[in-house]
Design a protein around this motif. Structure first.
Motif, PDB file in Angstrom:
ATOM      1  N   LEU A 136       7.036 -34.658  32.550  1.00  0.00           N
ATOM      2  CA  LEU A 136       5.855 -35.229  32.560  1.00  0.00           C
ATOM      3  C   LEU A 136       4.846 -34.786  33.494  1.00  0.00           C
ATOM      4  O   LEU A 136       5.230 -35.347  34.873  1.00  0.00           O
ATOM      5  CB  LEU A 136       5.305 -36.587  31.881  1.00  0.00           C
ATOM      6  CG  LEU A 136       6.590 -37.184  30.715  1.00  0.00           C
ATOM      7  CD1 LEU A 136       6.175 -38.783  30.655  1.00  0.00           C
ATOM      8  CD2 LEU A 136       6.484 -36.464  29.641  1.00  0.00           C
ATOM      9  N   VAL A 137       3.545 -34.227  33.101  1.00  0.00           N
ATOM     10  CA  VAL A 137       2.651 -34.205  34.509  1.00  0.00           C
ATOM     11  C   VAL A 137       2.307 -35.495  35.115  1.00  0.00           C
ATOM     12  O   VAL A 137       2.220 -36.482  34.315  1.00  0.00           O
ATOM     13  CB  VAL A 137       1.390 -33.352  33.887  1.00  0.00           C
ATOM     14  CG1 VAL A 137       0.348 -33.446  35.027  1.00  0.00           C
ATOM     15  CG2 VAL A 137       1.681 -32.122  33.473  1.00  0.00           C
ATOM     16  N   GLY A 159       0.411 -22.729  35.937  1.00  0.00           N
ATOM     17  CA  GLY A 159      -0.507 -22.823  34.787  1.00  0.00           C
ATOM     18  C   GLY A 159       0.244 -22.969  33.399  1.00  0.00           C
ATOM     19  O   GLY A 159       1.439 -23.902  33.428  1.00  0.00           O
ATOM     20  N   SER A 160      -0.190 -22.492  32.376  1.00  0.00           N
ATOM     21  CA  SER A 160       0.080 -23.101  30.859  1.00  0.00           C
ATOM     22  C   SER A 160       1.323 -22.165  30.469  1.00  0.00           C
ATOM     23  O   SER A 160       1.290 -20.964  30.874  1.00  0.00           O
ATOM     24  CB  SER A 160      -0.797 -23.171  29.987  1.00  0.00           C
ATOM     25  OG  SER A 160      -1.277 -21.997  29.671  1.00  0.00           O
ATOM     26  N   ASN A 208      -0.496 -26.966  26.106  1.00  0.00           N
ATOM     27  CA  ASN A 208      -0.124 -28.509  26.785  1.00  0.00           C
ATOM     28  C   ASN A 208       1.155 -28.448  27.653  1.00  0.00           C
ATOM     29  O   ASN A 208       1.354 -29.636  27.838  1.00  0.00           O
ATOM     30  CB  ASN A 208      -0.103 -29.626  25.659  1.00  0.00           C
ATOM     31  CG  ASN A 208      -1.657 -29.833  25.245  1.00  0.00           C
ATOM     32  OD1 ASN A 208      -2.400 -29.492  25.879  1.00  0.00           O
ATOM     33  ND2 ASN A 208      -1.734 -30.641  24.038  1.00  0.00           N
ATOM     34  N   ILE A 209       1.884 -27.449  27.615  1.00  0.00           N
ATOM     35  CA  ILE A 209       3.054 -27.168  28.155  1.00  0.00           C
ATOM     36  C   ILE A 209       2.558 -26.635  29.601  1.00  0.00           C
ATOM     37  O   ILE A 209       2.372 -25.410  29.685  1.00  0.00           O
ATOM     38  CB  ILE A 209       4.119 -26.560  27.684  1.00  0.00           C
ATOM     39  CG1 ILE A 209       4.576 -27.219  26.334  1.00  0.00           C
ATOM     40  CG2 ILE A 209       5.284 -26.603  28.683  1.00  0.00           C
ATOM     41  CD1 ILE A 209       5.351 -26.548  25.630  1.00  0.00           C
ATOM     42  N   THR A 216       9.636 -25.164  36.013  1.00  0.00           N
ATOM     43  CA  THR A 216       9.771 -26.454  35.595  1.00  0.00           C
ATOM     44  C   THR A 216       8.625 -26.759  34.527  1.00  0.00           C
ATOM     45  O   THR A 216       7.425 -26.961  35.027  1.00  0.00           O
ATOM     46  CB  THR A 216      10.292 -27.601  36.716  1.00  0.00           C
ATOM     47  OG1 THR A 216      11.046 -27.186  37.464  1.00  0.00           O
ATOM     48  CG2 THR A 216      10.493 -28.833  35.821  1.00  0.00           C
ATOM     49  N   ALA A 217       9.063 -27.103  33.285  1.00  0.00           N
ATOM     50  CA  ALA A 217       7.991 -27.452  32.188  1.00  0.00           C
ATOM     51  C   ALA A 217       7.614 -28.939  32.006  1.00  0.00           C
ATOM     52  O   ALA A 217       8.692 -29.628  32.304  1.00  0.00           O
ATOM     53  CB  ALA A 217       8.387 -26.811  31.167  1.00  0.00           C
ATOM     54  N   LYS A 218       6.419 -29.276  32.197  1.00  0.00           N
ATOM     55  CA  LYS A 218       5.920 -30.500  31.990  1.00  0.00           C
ATOM     56  C   LYS A 218       4.957 -30.716  30.803  1.00  0.00           C
ATOM     57  O   LYS A 218       4.120 -29.867  30.644  1.00  0.00           O
ATOM     58  CB  LYS A 218       5.207 -30.935  33.306  1.00  0.00           C
ATOM     59  CG  LYS A 218       6.325 -30.950  34.469  1.00  0.00           C
ATOM     60  CD  LYS A 218       5.762 -31.071  35.759  1.00  0.00           C
ATOM     61  CE  LYS A 218       6.788 -30.931  37.008  1.00  0.00           C
ATOM     62  NZ  LYS A 218       7.730 -31.787  37.118  1.00  0.00           N
ATOM     63  N   LEU A 219       5.239 -32.048  30.084  1.00  0.00           N
ATOM     64  CA  LEU A 219       4.144 -32.143  29.103  1.00  0.00           C
ATOM     65  C   LEU A 219       2.833 -32.830  29.725  1.00  0.00           C
ATOM     66  O   LEU A 219       2.827 -33.616  30.790  1.00  0.00           O
ATOM     67  CB  LEU A 219       4.860 -33.161  28.284  1.00  0.00           C
ATOM     68  CG  LEU A 219       5.788 -32.805  27.602  1.00  0.00           C
ATOM     69  CD1 LEU A 219       6.545 -33.761  26.529  1.00  0.00           C
ATOM     70  CD2 LEU A 219       5.877 -31.550  26.582  1.00  0.00           C
TER      71      LEU A 219
END
Length: 390
Positions: A136-137, A159-160, A208-209, A216-219
């Motif tokens: 999560l961001v 970025g996204s 939104n990812i 590393t991906a964050k919501l």
């Protein structure tokens, strides 16, 4: 509205068309979503003490200084309810610093005329002020001063996901990176769904990812998140909000929201990672009205999986690993929400797909299975093949 873009970007496009009624129902948070609105104007208000102690309270003047007075050259992106600017703060004290000095952050500034945006702003503060997870961001702080509403996040330099999949000129992500991003997103959703008071994210989409320097991906963007059903309730009734192409069909039809709505949206994200095509309106799918799900479903159940794979990958993936990922996507996209897996099962399947067949962990698992079934370790059905081409 996505945040923290590494480069200036407009968020409005064919894949982010909002469904009718976006954000119009009451947001279920500890603080009244209408607090701070009086006589048609935004007013200062007090956040719940348990939330405010976790976040830094910034003055508006501090954030003006940190972002070069919100100058255009600091602009990172623009969403429906505000703008996102690049700023700097002291890494230890979190005090605003001069541009170019200290820790880079992303500052989301709500448009002062956006009352509906205020509700999303408040939901974001309440959720991200309490929820902490590596996928999560991180929300660092906020500003609530006069009619100004701002949020300060960790800056996400990559970025996204939307930019990396669809923006021209951006380096193509490898197959391994794509599946790892899918695993990260699944971990974030699994965390939300397994809280005591489960949270439904409700607006999962590529914009939104967000991605850090290691991909590393964050919501991000919890403005539309909702607490899930409690007690003997099976769903939450809401007015339909979200994004066309990502929203679950039963939610669109009835407004009944469950965690399985997020599971469906995750299936769409997985299809985007496989195909490199947008959830809706991609010109390479034969028409602006066709969804990615409608286009891809016929190819997910047989050997024709290569028909939907992103040609930019140049075939640099294992066909069997692609089929495994496609099987996960297909299960998530089941028209009957009761037949969709929970995110914990989705996560387990994707994590298995990350384990190469010849790794010690995979071999050990195969030997255990072999001891039970008497089958050859490498023919054991449960062993997933690796991600690299064979």
């Amino acid at each position: 509205m996505g945040i923290c873009f590494g480069k200036p970007a407009k968020l409005a496009n064919a894949s982010s068309t909002q469904l009718v009624g976006t954000g119009t129902e009451p947001v279920k948070t500890k603080a009244d979503p209408n607090s701070g609105i009086k006589n048609g104007s935004l007013q200062p208000f007090n956040l719940d003490s348990t939330i405010s102690t976790n976040l830094k309270s910034f003055s508006f003047n501090d954030l003006k200084n940190a972002t070069k007075n919100f100058q255009p050259d600091s602009l990172l992106g623009e969403g429906g309810f505000g703008y996102v600017f690049k700023g700097w703060i002291d890494e230890n004290t979190l005090a605003a610093t001069k541009p170019g000095h200290g820790k880079v952050v992303a500052v989301k500034k709500l448009k002062t005329e956006s009352f509906q945006g205020h509700k999303e702003w408040l939901a974001e503060v309440n959720y991200l002020g309490q929820l902490h997870h590596e996928n999560l961001v991180k929300l660092i702080g906020y500003c609530s001063e006069s009619d100004q509403r701002l949020l300060v996040y960790d800056f996400m330099p990559r970025g996204s996901l939307e930019n990396h999949l669809f923006k021209k000129g951006v380096q193509v992500m490898t197959w391994v990176t794509r599946i790892k991003i899918a695993v990260d997103v699944a971990r974030g959703l699994c965390f939300l769904h397994n809280l005591d008071a489960n949270v439904i994210y409700r607006d999962l989409k590529a914009s939104n990812i967000l991605l850090d320097s290691d991909f590393t991906a964050k919501l991000s963007d919890f403005g539309l998140a909702r607490d899930g059903p409690s007690g003997d309730k099976t769903h939450v009734s809401t007015r339909v909000v979200g994004t066309q192409g990502y929203a679950a069909p039963e939610y669109i039809a009835t407004g009944r929201l469950t965690s399985k709505s997020d599971v469906y949206s995750f299936g769409v994200i997985l299809l985007e990672l496989l195909s490199g095509k947008r959830a809706m309106g991609d010109e390479n799918m034969g028409g602006n009205d066709e969804t990615l799900v409608d286009w891809a479903i016929p190819f997910l159940t047989d050997s024709r999986i290569t028909r939907i794979m992103d040609t930019r990958l140049g075939g640099q993936y294992s066909k069997k690993s692609a089929q495994a990922a496609a099987a996960v996507a297909l299960s998530c996209l089941d028209p009957d929400p009761k037949q969709r897996p929970v995110m914990k099962k989705v996560l387990e399947d994707l994590e298995e797909a990350l384990i190469p067949i010849d790794s010690p962990k995979s071999i050990a698992r195969a030997k255990r299975q072999n001891a039970v079934s008497g089958q050859s370790a490498y023919s054991q059905k449960g062993v997933k093949l690796g991600l690299e081409p064979k």
